[in-house]
Design a protein around this motif. Structure first.
Motif, PDB file in Angstrom:
ATOM      1  N   PHE A  55      -7.817  13.918  12.401  1.00 34.67           N
ATOM      2  CA  PHE A  55      -7.384  12.776  11.670  1.00 34.67           C
ATOM      3  C   PHE A  55      -7.369  11.554  12.779  1.00 34.67           C
ATOM      4  O   PHE A  55      -6.837  11.989  14.097  1.00 34.67           O
ATOM      5  N   ALA A  56      -7.687  10.364  12.563  1.00 34.85           N
ATOM      6  CA  ALA A  56      -7.546   9.142  13.238  1.00 34.85           C
ATOM      7  C   ALA A  56      -6.610   8.200  12.602  1.00 34.85           C
ATOM      8  O   ALA A  56      -6.606   7.809  11.340  1.00 34.85           O
ATOM      9  N   ASP A  57      -5.412   7.818  13.482  1.00 33.55           N
ATOM     10  CA  ASP A  57      -4.543   6.767  12.928  1.00 33.55           C
ATOM     11  C   ASP A  57      -4.961   5.202  13.671  1.00 33.55           C
ATOM     12  O   ASP A  57      -5.033   5.182  14.731  1.00 33.55           O
ATOM     13  N   ILE A  58      -5.333   4.341  12.720  1.00 35.13           N
ATOM     14  CA  ILE A  58      -6.124   3.298  13.025  1.00 35.13           C
ATOM     15  C   ILE A  58      -4.808   2.079  13.014  1.00 35.13           C
ATOM     16  O   ILE A  58      -4.151   1.907  12.124  1.00 35.13           O
ATOM     17  N   PRO A  59      -4.751   1.513  14.017  1.00 40.10           N
ATOM     18  CA  PRO A  59      -3.800   0.162  14.166  1.00 40.10           C
ATOM     19  C   PRO A  59      -4.101  -0.578  12.996  1.00 40.10           C
ATOM     20  O   PRO A  59      -4.820  -0.711  12.586  1.00 40.10           O
ATOM     21  N   GLY A  60      -2.641  -1.140  12.701  1.00 39.90           N
ATOM     22  CA  GLY A  60      -2.443  -1.765  11.622  1.00 39.90           C
ATOM     23  C   GLY A  60      -3.397  -2.887  11.147  1.00 39.90           C
ATOM     24  O   GLY A  60      -3.628  -3.636  12.128  1.00 39.90           O
ATOM     25  N   LEU A  61      -3.960  -3.235  10.014  1.00 36.00           N
ATOM     26  CA  LEU A  61      -5.031  -4.314   9.598  1.00 36.00           C
ATOM     27  C   LEU A  61      -3.760  -5.247   9.103  1.00 36.00           C
ATOM     28  O   LEU A  61      -2.794  -5.190   8.323  1.00 36.00           O
ATOM     29  N   ILE A  62      -4.343  -6.462   9.192  1.00 36.95           N
ATOM     30  CA  ILE A  62      -3.395  -7.636   8.376  1.00 36.95           C
ATOM     31  C   ILE A  62      -4.710  -8.408   7.611  1.00 36.95           C
ATOM     32  O   ILE A  62      -5.756  -8.253   7.916  1.00 36.95           O
ATOM     33  N   ALA A  63      -4.190  -9.498   7.023  1.00 38.56           N
ATOM     34  CA  ALA A  63      -5.115 -10.386   6.562  1.00 38.56           C
ATOM     35  C   ALA A  63      -5.927 -10.972   7.264  1.00 38.56           C
ATOM     36  O   ALA A  63      -5.335 -11.632   8.536  1.00 38.56           O
ATOM     37  N   GLY A  64      -7.344 -11.110   7.403  1.00 31.21           N
ATOM     38  CA  GLY A  64      -8.034 -11.871   8.309  1.00 31.21           C
ATOM     39  C   GLY A  64      -8.694 -10.707   9.297  1.00 31.21           C
ATOM     40  O   GLY A  64      -9.300 -11.285  10.307  1.00 31.21           O
ATOM     41  N   ALA A  65      -8.468  -9.560   9.438  1.00 33.64           N
ATOM     42  CA  ALA A  65      -8.641  -8.725  10.543  1.00 33.64           C
ATOM     43  C   ALA A  65     -10.218  -8.524  10.664  1.00 33.64           C
ATOM     44  O   ALA A  65     -10.632  -8.542  11.701  1.00 33.64           O
ATOM     45  N   ALA A  66     -10.998  -8.615   9.626  1.00 35.43           N
ATOM     46  CA  ALA A  66     -12.377  -8.492   9.765  1.00 35.43           C
ATOM     47  C   ALA A  66     -13.013  -9.666  10.396  1.00 35.43           C
ATOM     48  O   ALA A  66     -14.203  -9.653  10.958  1.00 35.43           O
ATOM     49  N   ARG A  67     -12.191 -10.805  10.435  1.00 37.46           N
ATOM     50  CA  ARG A  67     -12.666 -11.987  11.079  1.00 37.46           C
ATOM     51  C   ARG A  67     -12.346 -12.297  12.437  1.00 37.46           C
ATOM     52  O   ARG A  67     -12.495 -13.338  13.078  1.00 37.46           O
ATOM     53  N   GLY A  68     -11.160 -11.252  12.917  1.00 33.23           N
ATOM     54  CA  GLY A  68     -10.787 -11.373  14.207  1.00 33.23           C
ATOM     55  C   GLY A  68      -9.516 -11.560  14.316  1.00 33.23           C
ATOM     56  O   GLY A  68      -8.628 -11.494  15.493  1.00 33.23           O
ATOM     57  N   ALA A  69      -8.414 -11.261  13.133  1.00 34.19           N
ATOM     58  CA  ALA A  69      -7.199 -11.546  13.188  1.00 34.19           C
ATOM     59  C   ALA A  69      -6.398 -10.220  13.440  1.00 34.19           C
ATOM     60  O   ALA A  69      -6.746  -9.323  13.227  1.00 34.19           O
ATOM     61  N   GLY A  70      -5.298 -10.379  14.251  1.00 32.68           N
ATOM     62  CA  GLY A  70      -4.436  -9.211  14.625  1.00 32.68           C
ATOM     63  C   GLY A  70      -5.247  -8.081  15.251  1.00 32.68           C
ATOM     64  O   GLY A  70      -5.912  -8.749  16.040  1.00 32.68           O
ATOM     65  N   LEU A  71      -4.983  -6.825  15.386  1.00 35.43           N
ATOM     66  CA  LEU A  71      -5.482  -5.984  16.151  1.00 35.43           C
ATOM     67  C   LEU A  71      -6.553  -5.149  15.470  1.00 35.43           C
ATOM     68  O   LEU A  71      -7.273  -4.565  15.832  1.00 35.43           O
ATOM     69  N   GLY A  72      -6.368  -5.009  14.064  1.00 31.90           N
ATOM     70  CA  GLY A  72      -7.323  -4.072  13.354  1.00 31.90           C
ATOM     71  C   GLY A  72      -8.898  -4.317  13.616  1.00 31.90           C
ATOM     72  O   GLY A  72      -9.662  -3.456  13.630  1.00 31.90           O
ATOM     73  N   HIS A  73      -9.225  -5.692  13.702  1.00 31.55           N
ATOM     74  CA  HIS A  73     -10.593  -5.994  13.842  1.00 31.55           C
ATOM     75  C   HIS A  73     -11.226  -5.128  15.037  1.00 31.55           C
ATOM     76  O   HIS A  73     -12.483  -4.829  15.314  1.00 31.55           O
ATOM     77  N   GLU A  74     -10.439  -4.966  16.066  1.00 33.09           N
ATOM     78  CA  GLU A  74     -10.857  -4.246  17.212  1.00 33.09           C
ATOM     79  C   GLU A  74     -11.314  -2.755  16.990  1.00 33.09           C
ATOM     80  O   GLU A  74     -12.074  -1.991  17.547  1.00 33.09           O
ATOM     81  N   PHE A  75     -10.570  -2.295  15.913  1.00 30.45           N
ATOM     82  CA  PHE A  75     -10.749  -0.763  15.797  1.00 30.45           C
ATOM     83  C   PHE A  75     -11.230  -0.439  14.090  1.00 30.45           C
ATOM     84  O   PHE A  75     -11.175   0.914  14.027  1.00 30.45           O
ATOM     85  N   LEU A  76     -11.788  -1.202  13.651  1.00 33.05           N
ATOM     86  CA  LEU A  76     -12.345  -1.040  12.206  1.00 33.05           C
ATOM     87  C   LEU A  76     -13.426  -0.137  12.452  1.00 33.05           C
ATOM     88  O   LEU A  76     -13.675   0.728  11.522  1.00 33.05           O
ATOM     89  N   ARG A  77     -14.267  -0.228  13.778  1.00 34.85           N
ATOM     90  CA  ARG A  77     -15.299   0.507  14.038  1.00 34.85           C
ATOM     91  C   ARG A  77     -15.142   2.136  13.980  1.00 34.85           C
ATOM     92  O   ARG A  77     -16.112   2.932  13.732  1.00 34.85           O
ATOM     93  N   HIS A  78     -14.095   2.223  14.126  1.00 35.19           N
ATOM     94  CA  HIS A  78     -13.504   3.927  14.447  1.00 35.19           C
ATOM     95  C   HIS A  78     -13.498   4.502  13.177  1.00 35.19           C
ATOM     96  O   HIS A  78     -13.236   5.773  13.139  1.00 35.19           O
TER      97      HIS A  78
END
Length: 330
Positions: free
Chosen positions: A211-234
């Motif tokens: 199981f992989a716990d991915i850091p929290g996404l926020i609105a705009g993550a896919a465009r570079g906001a917050g931390l989630g965009h760094e780890f969506l690939r996982h």
């Protein structure tokens, strides 16, 4: 240990050794012929997937990897020694691309899988190769060829069957800590988790599922906001997503939509990936409000959400049963 999931390196294969010009100088051989040997082959550069590595940290401080050159030829038709292959170990799940063009060169997912990223140069020919009836004493030789050189972009994508996603503070780290031996940092403020966490959860058969716990996404993550965009690939490689929604949120359906929007914007088929919606922190709600929240999520997704409390271990057996069923594990 730092979690590094991207790296840029240069690899350079070895140059082939030069051939040489030499003639036999032996007693009782007055007209010794050409005897120059060939040069040895330059060393290749090889990437090998290693199950014991979890990060690309080794490539943060070293950016150039160069194999040795082949040795020049010798007299008496002696071929120069070929250089050893330079083996570079990388974590399983590493994608390798040409940095100039972005072309995918290889995807190392299985332990021991190999990828040749730079071929060593061929050794040059000695003058013994140029002996002919018309030229009995050739003085011609060739130099060794240069080895290949490439600029590589490496990206690590975690190999996990189940990805746990949700807004910050949805209870992802708490859940993976309860289900597995993973010990992520847990606190009552958002963005506690700064890197993905992996945990092995035991199946009914006795072996484990990652199981992989991915850091929290926020609105705009896919465009570079917050931390989630760094780890969506996982979560690209996952077979199933657990979408956690905090029962203490003011708008559970709105929170669900925020993450769905980011999955859709990121692409790679994530929004179509099999998904279980999980309402967490049930201990914070009275039964009446809990039923209302379940109804809101069911209306939005078309599936009844699972309700759990990782803090009190309620609903976890039902959650795992649903996970094994989705994965086809009995």
């Amino acid at each position: 240990m730092q979690f590094i999931d991207q790296a840029r390196i240069a690899v350079r294969a070895g140059r082939g050794g030069d051939g040489i010009v030499a003639f036999r100088r032996e007693k009782y051989v007055p007209a010794g012929g050409p005897s120059g040997g060939d040069g040895g082959r330059g060393g290749d550069v090889l990437l090998v997937a290693d199950a014991n590595l979890q990060t690309l940290l080794d490539f943060k401080y070293r950016r150039l990897f160069a194999a040795d050159d082949g040795r020049r030829g010798g007299p008496n038709r002696s071929t120069g020694a070929s250089a050893d292959t330079l083996t570079i170990r990388v974590p399983c799940g590493t994608e390798v691309r040409d940095r100039r063009t972005g072309i995918l060169l290889g995807d190392l997912t299985a332990p021991g899988e190999e990828l040749l990223v730079a071929a060593g140069g061929r050794g040059g020919l000695g003058n013994a190769h140029y002996l002919s009836n018309r030229n009995r004493a050739p003085e011609k030789f060739t130099e060794g060829k240069e080895g290949e050189e490439w600029l590589l972009q490496m990206e690590l994508k975690l190999l996990a069957e189940v990805g746990i996603i949700g807004l910050p503070n949805a209870g992802k780290s708490t859940l993976i800590a309860v289900l597995s031996a993973a010990r992520p940092k847990i606190a009552d403020y958002p963005f506690t988790t700064l890197v993905p966490n992996l945990g092995v959860v035991r199946r009914p058969s006795g072996d484990g599922t990652v199981f992989a716990d991915i850091p929290g996404l926020i609105a705009g993550a896919a465009r570079g906001a917050g931390l989630g965009h760094e780890f969506l690939r996982h979560i690209e490689r996952t077979r199933l997503l657990l979408h956690l929604v905090d029962a203490g949120a003011e708008d559970v359906a709105g929170d669900l939509k925020v993450v769905e929007t980011e999955l859709s914007a990121y692409g790679h088929g994530l929004v179509e990936r099999p998904r279980l919606v999980v309402l967490t922190k049930r201990e914070l709600c009275e039964e009446g409000r809990l039923e209302s929240l379940v109804a809101q999520l069911e209306e939005h997704t078309g599936q009844k959400p699972l309700v759990i409390s990782a803090a009190t271990n309620r609903g976890l057996d039902a959650l795992l049963a649903a996970v094994w069923q989705q994965l086809g594990i009995v």
